[in-house]
Design a protein around this motif. Structure first.
Motif, PDB file in Angstrom:
ATOM      1  N   ILE A 100      30.052 -13.699 -48.873  1.00 47.03           N
ATOM      2  CA  ILE A 100      28.584 -13.159 -49.424  1.00 47.03           C
ATOM      3  C   ILE A 100      27.973 -14.009 -50.216  1.00 47.03           C
ATOM      4  CG2 ILE A 100      27.833 -11.796 -52.271  1.00 47.03           C
ATOM      5  CD1 ILE A 100      30.810 -10.046 -51.761  1.00 47.03           C
ATOM      6  N   ILE A 101      26.445 -14.510 -49.506  1.00 46.36           N
ATOM      7  CA  ILE A 101      25.274 -14.714 -50.739  1.00 46.36           C
ATOM      8  C   ILE A 101      24.944 -14.129 -51.897  1.00 46.36           C
ATOM      9  CG2 ILE A 101      23.261 -15.623 -49.565  1.00 46.36           C
ATOM     10  CD1 ILE A 101      23.997 -15.168 -46.977  1.00 46.36           C
ATOM     11  N   GLY A 102      25.372 -14.648 -53.066  1.00 44.75           N
ATOM     12  CA  GLY A 102      24.118 -14.606 -54.100  1.00 44.75           C
ATOM     13  C   GLY A 102      23.136 -15.466 -55.016  1.00 44.75           C
ATOM     14  N   ASP A 103      23.512 -14.672 -55.946  1.00 44.24           N
ATOM     15  CA  ASP A 103      22.707 -15.163 -56.463  1.00 44.24           C
ATOM     16  C   ASP A 103      22.543 -16.603 -57.428  1.00 44.24           C
ATOM     17  OD1 ASP A 103      19.764 -13.559 -58.282  1.00 44.24           O
ATOM     18  OD2 ASP A 103      20.697 -15.172 -59.638  1.00 44.24           O
ATOM     19  N   SER A 104      21.967 -17.491 -57.699  1.00 38.04           N
ATOM     20  CA  SER A 104      21.657 -18.694 -58.533  1.00 38.04           C
ATOM     21  C   SER A 104      22.707 -18.162 -59.872  1.00 38.04           C
ATOM     22  CB  SER A 104      20.829 -19.032 -58.543  1.00 38.04           C
ATOM     23  OG  SER A 104      19.475 -18.841 -59.444  1.00 38.04           O
ATOM     24  N   ALA A 105      22.710 -16.963 -60.618  1.00 35.68           N
ATOM     25  CA  ALA A 105      23.215 -16.840 -62.102  1.00 35.68           C
ATOM     26  C   ALA A 105      24.557 -17.142 -61.268  1.00 35.68           C
ATOM     27  CB  ALA A 105      22.575 -15.622 -62.437  1.00 35.68           C
ATOM     28  N   TYR A 106      24.952 -16.105 -60.372  1.00 35.23           N
ATOM     29  CA  TYR A 106      26.542 -16.109 -59.859  1.00 35.23           C
ATOM     30  C   TYR A 106      27.135 -16.991 -59.948  1.00 35.23           C
ATOM     31  CZ  TYR A 106      24.212 -11.141 -58.083  1.00 35.23           C
ATOM     32  OH  TYR A 106      23.943 -10.489 -58.332  1.00 35.23           O
ATOM     33  N   PRO A 107      28.317 -16.926 -60.682  1.00 33.84           N
ATOM     34  CA  PRO A 107      29.716 -17.942 -60.413  1.00 33.84           C
ATOM     35  C   PRO A 107      29.922 -17.840 -58.799  1.00 33.84           C
ATOM     36  CG  PRO A 107      30.601 -15.632 -60.936  1.00 33.84           C
ATOM     37  CD  PRO A 107      29.514 -15.047 -60.802  1.00 33.84           C
ATOM     38  N   LEU A 108      30.329 -19.627 -58.656  1.00 34.32           N
ATOM     39  CA  LEU A 108      30.703 -20.000 -57.054  1.00 34.32           C
ATOM     40  C   LEU A 108      31.759 -19.695 -56.581  1.00 34.32           C
ATOM     41  CD1 LEU A 108      29.704 -21.387 -54.791  1.00 34.32           C
ATOM     42  CD2 LEU A 108      30.361 -23.745 -55.979  1.00 34.32           C
ATOM     43  N   ARG A 110      35.496 -18.913 -54.110  1.00 28.76           N
ATOM     44  CA  ARG A 110      35.962 -19.257 -52.716  1.00 28.76           C
ATOM     45  C   ARG A 110      34.765 -18.375 -51.383  1.00 28.76           C
ATOM     46  NH1 ARG A 110      41.094 -19.361 -48.629  1.00 28.76           N
ATOM     47  NH2 ARG A 110      40.557 -20.077 -47.124  1.00 28.76           N
ATOM     48  N   GLN A 111      34.686 -17.069 -51.785  1.00 26.39           N
ATOM     49  CA  GLN A 111      33.914 -16.136 -50.855  1.00 26.39           C
ATOM     50  C   GLN A 111      32.549 -15.537 -51.512  1.00 26.39           C
ATOM     51  OE1 GLN A 111      36.317 -15.666 -52.693  1.00 26.39           O
ATOM     52  NE2 GLN A 111      38.485 -15.434 -51.515  1.00 26.39           N
ATOM     53  N   LEU A 112      32.387 -16.526 -52.347  1.00 28.06           N
ATOM     54  CA  LEU A 112      30.702 -16.351 -53.365  1.00 28.06           C
ATOM     55  C   LEU A 112      29.707 -16.991 -52.883  1.00 28.06           C
ATOM     56  CD1 LEU A 112      28.355 -14.226 -54.159  1.00 28.06           C
ATOM     57  CD2 LEU A 112      29.730 -14.863 -56.501  1.00 28.06           C
ATOM     58  N   MET A 113      29.380 -17.445 -51.438  1.00 28.54           N
ATOM     59  CA  MET A 113      28.289 -18.916 -51.675  1.00 28.54           C
ATOM     60  C   MET A 113      26.761 -18.392 -52.827  1.00 28.54           C
ATOM     61  SD  MET A 113      28.287 -20.135 -48.099  1.00 28.54           S
ATOM     62  CE  MET A 113      28.099 -18.660 -47.009  1.00 28.54           C
ATOM     63  N   LYS A 114      26.287 -20.023 -53.468  1.00 23.08           N
ATOM     64  CA  LYS A 114      24.964 -19.706 -54.280  1.00 23.08           C
ATOM     65  C   LYS A 114      24.850 -20.853 -54.158  1.00 23.08           C
ATOM     66  CE  LYS A 114      26.198 -20.891 -58.171  1.00 23.08           C
ATOM     67  NZ  LYS A 114      26.412 -20.803 -59.642  1.00 23.08           N
ATOM     68  N   LEU A 115      23.316 -20.806 -54.271  1.00 22.74           N
ATOM     69  CA  LEU A 115      22.678 -21.616 -53.772  1.00 22.74           C
ATOM     70  C   LEU A 115      22.585 -23.173 -54.522  1.00 22.74           C
ATOM     71  CD1 LEU A 115      18.616 -20.353 -53.746  1.00 22.74           C
ATOM     72  CD2 LEU A 115      19.381 -21.561 -51.453  1.00 22.74           C
ATOM     73  N   TYR A 116      22.636 -24.499 -54.082  1.00 24.78           N
ATOM     74  CA  TYR A 116      22.375 -25.395 -54.837  1.00 24.78           C
ATOM     75  C   TYR A 116      21.390 -25.438 -56.038  1.00 24.78           C
ATOM     76  CZ  TYR A 116      25.145 -27.985 -51.929  1.00 24.78           C
ATOM     77  OH  TYR A 116      27.183 -28.130 -51.032  1.00 24.78           O
ATOM     78  N   ARG A 117      21.717 -25.814 -56.978  1.00 23.95           N
ATOM     79  CA  ARG A 117      21.068 -26.512 -58.262  1.00 23.95           C
ATOM     80  C   ARG A 117      19.625 -27.243 -57.755  1.00 23.95           C
ATOM     81  NH1 ARG A 117      23.648 -25.379 -63.832  1.00 23.95           N
ATOM     82  NH2 ARG A 117      23.627 -22.971 -63.948  1.00 23.95           N
TER      83      ARG A 117
END
Length: 145
Positions: A100-108, A110-117
């Motif tokens: 799942i590609i998530g918002d940067s506010a979501y937790p990182l 294993r199955q949830l990717m988010k952007l690097y700050r």
């Protein structure tokens, strides 16, 4: 319904909010379309928050509506079935090798990717990953429009 009423049936509130978020119509036009005052529409938009999850087939697979608009994204996410499933049984929601590609506010997760700050110290590899993930998020966000 009287235009001066501030209470709106939930169905009408959700429809008006979705219409506003997915069309380029003015608040005045949307208020006229749903027969409510602009101030009523603004109030409902302020309190409307949603989390929409889509998949590769270009359709919605999870929609969560109902958190106050004043909640931040991380709090709204924590209170969804998607977040609960990612914690309890992630393979039931996300097949192996998928994410799942998530918002940067979501937790990182294993199955949830988010952007690097972007603190201006990203390596070239992190920067490329961020660019690709951003492009994927834009494509997904176009589903709602």
């Amino acid at each position: 319904m009287n235009r001066q009423q501030t209470k709106l049936p939930v169905c009408n509130s959700v429809l008006a909010c979705l219409w506003t978020l997915t069309n380029q119509e003015s608040y005045r036009g949307v208020a006229d379309r749903f027969n409510v005052a602009q101030s009523t529409l603004s109030t409902h938009l302020h309190h409307f928050s949603s989390l929409v999850t889509t998949h590769h087939k270009r359709s919605f697979c999870h929609v969560n509506i109902g958190h106050p608009g004043s909640w931040n994204d991380a709090r709204a996410f924590r209170n969804t079935d998607v977040a609960r499933l990612l914690e309890e049984d992630p393979q039931a929601l996300v097949p192996e090798g998928m994410h799942i590609i998530g918002d940067s506010a979501y937790p990182l997760l294993r199955q949830l990717m988010k952007l690097y700050r972007d603190n201006e110290h990203l390596t070239s590899r992190q920067w490329r990953f961020k660019q690709k993930l951003t492009a994927a998020r834009v494509a997904i966000e176009l589903l709602a429009s």
